[in-house]
Enzyme design. Structure first.
Site, mmCIF file in Angstrom:
data_model
loop_
_atom_site.group_PDB
_atom_site.id
_atom_site.type_symbol
_atom_site.label_atom_id
_atom_site.label_comp_id
_atom_site.label_asym_id
_atom_site.label_seq_id
_atom_site.Cartn_x
_atom_site.Cartn_y
_atom_site.Cartn_z
ATOM 1 N N SER A 5 15.780 4.369 76.455
ATOM 2 C CA SER A 5 15.690 4.642 75.015
ATOM 3 C C SER A 5 14.952 3.774 74.216
ATOM 4 C CB SER A 5 17.239 4.501 74.778
ATOM 5 O OG SER A 5 18.040 5.335 75.258
ATOM 6 N N ILE A 9 9.949 11.008 85.732
ATOM 7 C CA ILE A 9 8.802 11.874 85.486
ATOM 8 C C ILE A 9 9.026 13.162 85.819
ATOM 9 C CG2 ILE A 9 6.527 12.094 85.180
ATOM 10 C CD1 ILE A 9 7.596 9.671 83.914
ATOM 11 N N GLU A 39 14.708 13.360 76.855
ATOM 12 C CA GLU A 39 13.889 13.536 75.636
ATOM 13 C C GLU A 39 14.705 12.695 74.497
ATOM 14 O OE1 GLU A 39 11.324 16.304 74.370
ATOM 15 O OE2 GLU A 39 11.000 17.342 76.386
ATOM 16 N N GLY A 82 38.289 29.771 87.001
ATOM 17 C CA GLY A 82 39.282 28.963 87.579
ATOM 18 C C GLY A 82 38.759 28.411 89.111
#
Length: 368
Positions: A121, A146, A353, A329
């Site tokens: 991040s 990647i 992303e 189910g």
């Protein structure tokens, strides 16, 4: 017409292999062949470079319809856009002419190398270095997560050229698979999208000509972020497609499956679930298509809408696929039916992303 033609192709040439691709965790070569032969593998490439010249909305529809039958295969057109968009946005004419035509012709795929083992991040914390040496740059570092690594010919690589400037010291380069010093890690063993190889990319004294820098030195991070404004919408499209596939399957199943003497779909509790699934999906689709239009027009509020579309559509896809498993189910929990694969495939759309937590930060900073 575009949707109908891509759907017909996807159902005929991609869907039959989707379960096998997932089960064997192998690259969906049949999908790549079908997409290339129909010029749908990289529709975003402009006509001047031999591409189809599709706009952002058309690209979304292609990705959505492929994802409806196979999440892994939808990463072919999506990541080809992600990898090549930095070149289209900031690259020199020479660079565009060198790598966009092979992509358009289907002779090469394009990957995007931003994340690292210690820079997820916080992409600005990357350590991969690019050092100038005459008319060349020498790259050293490791890129992680990647998509399509090892299959793609081209890699857009972000690397630090001036460590003192943090994000303003990051530059972008095109690295080729055949460059000396480029190698790949073992494929990651993933929860979903198993047919799309995810590997580390190792750069060991990779020497490339300075002409392969994308834009000016120090502009790489800005190009990377601008790229994500556009390509997060393709992840929203992938999420839409996966969710649509799950809803379509569940809808058909509850119409056929009988309990207590009547179809399960006749029970109001089930009808309410289907109604909520369809409503969330349609809301996500409208937001995604609006974002795609903004991407095409380069609207000032694109950053907000790109993040919002990706975040909302992926959250909706996770809810819709989970509900689809519930509607089947016990059968939904088995690999004999496709909804458990769709649920596993949907999860990554909330993570890559930019995690949906990061998307919310982006939205808060860019409120329209």
């Amino acid at each position: 017409m575009l949707r109908d033609s891509v759907r017909a192709l996807a159902e005929a040439k991609i869907a039959p292999f989707a379960a096998e691709v997932d089960e064997e965790a192998r690259f969906p070569q049949e999908a790549l062949d079908a997409l290339v032969s129909n010029d749908l593998h990289a529709v975003h490439v402009p006509e001047e470079f031999g591409g189809a010249g599709a706009d952002a909305l058309a690209t979304v529809i292609v990705i959505e319809e492929v994802a409806r039958v196979c999440g892994s295969s939808s990463l072919i057109p999506a990541v080809n856009k992600l990898g090549s968009l930095p070149v289209m946005l900031s690259g020199s004419e020479e660079l565009k002419r060198s790598c966009l035509p092979p992509l358009a012709q289907g002779d090469a795929m394009f990957s995007y190398c931003l994340s690292e083992p210690d820079a997820g991040s916080d992409a600005g914390g990357m350590r991969t270095r690019a050092v100038r040496d005459g008319d060349e740059y020498v790259l050293n570092g490791v890129k992680r997560w990647i998509t399509n690594a090892g299959v793609s010919e081209y890699y857009t690589v972000m690397a630090v050229t001036d460590p003192e400037k943090r994000t303003k010291g990051i530059s972008a380069f095109v690295v080729e698979k055949g460059d000396e010093g480029v190698s790949f890690g073992a494929p990651e063993k993933k929860l979903g999208i198993k047919g799309s190889p995810t590997r580390e990319v190792y750069l060991d004294n990779v020497r490339i000509p300075a002409s392969r820098m994308i834009g000016a030195e120090g502009t790489g991070f800005a190009t990377a972020m601008k790229t994500l404004d556009h390509t997060r919408i393709t992840i929203a499209a992938q999420a839409l497609g996966i969710a649509q596939g799950a809803l379509d399957y569940a809808k058909g199943y509850v119409a056929e499956r009988k309990q207590f003497g009547k179809p399960v779909g006749d029970f109001q509790g089930v009808q309410f679930m289907l109604a909520d699934m369809a409503m969330k999906l349609e809301a996500a689709r409208q937001l995604t298509y609006a974002a795609a239009a903004k991407s095409e027009r380069l609207d000032g509020d694109l950053t907000f809408f790109g993040a919002a579309a990706k975040c909302y559509a992926s959250d909706a896809a996770m809810e819709i696929t989970t509900d689809a498993v519930q509607l089947l189910g016990g059968y939904g929990y088995t690999r004999d039916y496709p909804v458990e694969r769709m649920m596993r495939d949907a999860k990554i759309t909330q993570i890559y992303e930019g995690t949906n937590q990061v998307q919310r930060v982006v939205m808060a900073r860019n409120l329209p």
